[in-house]
Design a protein around this motif. Structure first.
Motif: not given
Length: 260
Positions: A48-59, A132-138
């Motif tokens: 789940t963490y990798d699913t969130i982070m792969k889209s990118g993060v910024r300050d 989060l559900h959609r992120g996992l499904e993709e």
């Protein structure tokens, strides 16, 4: 006719992609894959963490909007592109949630805790979970024991007395035990030869109840625990004894959602 060709090309492309991501083999073949890429055996929090982070993060201070700078001043808050288009004004909450998944992915104390979202109606709790559900499904398919009602990690097949040696060879930590259904199959159908147990890929799906479990809202005073942990199939009690794993219906939300 041109439109037909476009439709066929799109269908073929999708089918080819699905086939390229599908795999079926046995535990030995899966061990080779894990040795080559240990990340495929990551647990639910890390996935789940990798699913969130792969889209990118910024300050947040990279935003040039003066209103944002005035609102958050010198606070160090991260903006996650995964949530960017759907959630606004809850950056602090999102940062806390991502920190939870990060700590849990490192097997900290959070990995043994439940993430509980609490807030007023309309604050975005359900929308956040749906995201989060959609992120996992993709996300990429995961590997599971074929035929397992819980879609569990194939490394559970490794006996406990050999796990330390396998962990050194594979570079991963093995945790968890076989479900009663797979344990019965291992003994009675495969004669204890766990290396021959079939393994396949599976894709997260909320509708198909694969890796994502949903509990409908009900009166807490009348809630049936089988919604969470499954139950026994009464119709099979004529064929098997009450303690036989073959009568178990491991279809509760916690059972099917243990990988996501």
């Amino acid at each position: 006719m041109d439109h037909n060709k476009e439709f066929e090309a799109l269908i073929k492309k999708d089918r080819d992609l699905h086939q390229s991501r599908s795999w079926r083999g046995n535990l030995l073949g899966y061990l080779e894959k894990v040795k080559a890429d240990p990340t495929i055996a990551k647990l639910a929090h890390a996935r789940t963490y990798d699913t969130i982070m792969k889209s990118g993060v910024r300050d947040i201070h990279e935003n040039s909007d003066p209103h944002v700078k005035r609102l958050y001043k010198d606070e160090s808050i991260k903006l996650f592109d995964f949530f960017n288009d759907e959630f606004f004004g809850i950056e602090k909450t999102l940062s806390q949630i991502v920190r939870y998944f990060h700590a849990a992915s490192l097997k900290g104390e959070e990995s043994r805790q439940v993430l509980y979202l609490m807030g007023p109606v309309g604050s975005g709790k359900s929308s956040l979970v749906e995201k989060l559900h959609r992120g996992l499904e993709e996300s990429e398919p995961f590997y599971a024991i074929e035929g397992c009602p819980m879609f569990e990690e194939p490394l559970h097949l490794i006996p406990r007395h050999l796990r330390k040696e396998f962990e050194k060879m594979l570079g991963v930590h093995v945790e968890g035990d076989l479900c009663p259904v797979c344990r019965y199959k291992l003994v009675h159908e495969y004669g204890g030869k766990y290396e021959e147990f079939p393994v396949c890929t599976a894709e997260f799906s909320k509708r198909s109840r694969v890796g994502i479990g949903v509990v409908p809202p009900v009166d807490p005073n009348n809630q049936d625990t089988s919604v969470l942990i499954g139950s026994e199939d009464i119709s099979k009690l004529d064929l098997y004894s009450e303690g036989d794993p073959r009568v178990l219906e491991l279809n509760g939300a916690l059972n099917i959602g243990n990988r996501g």
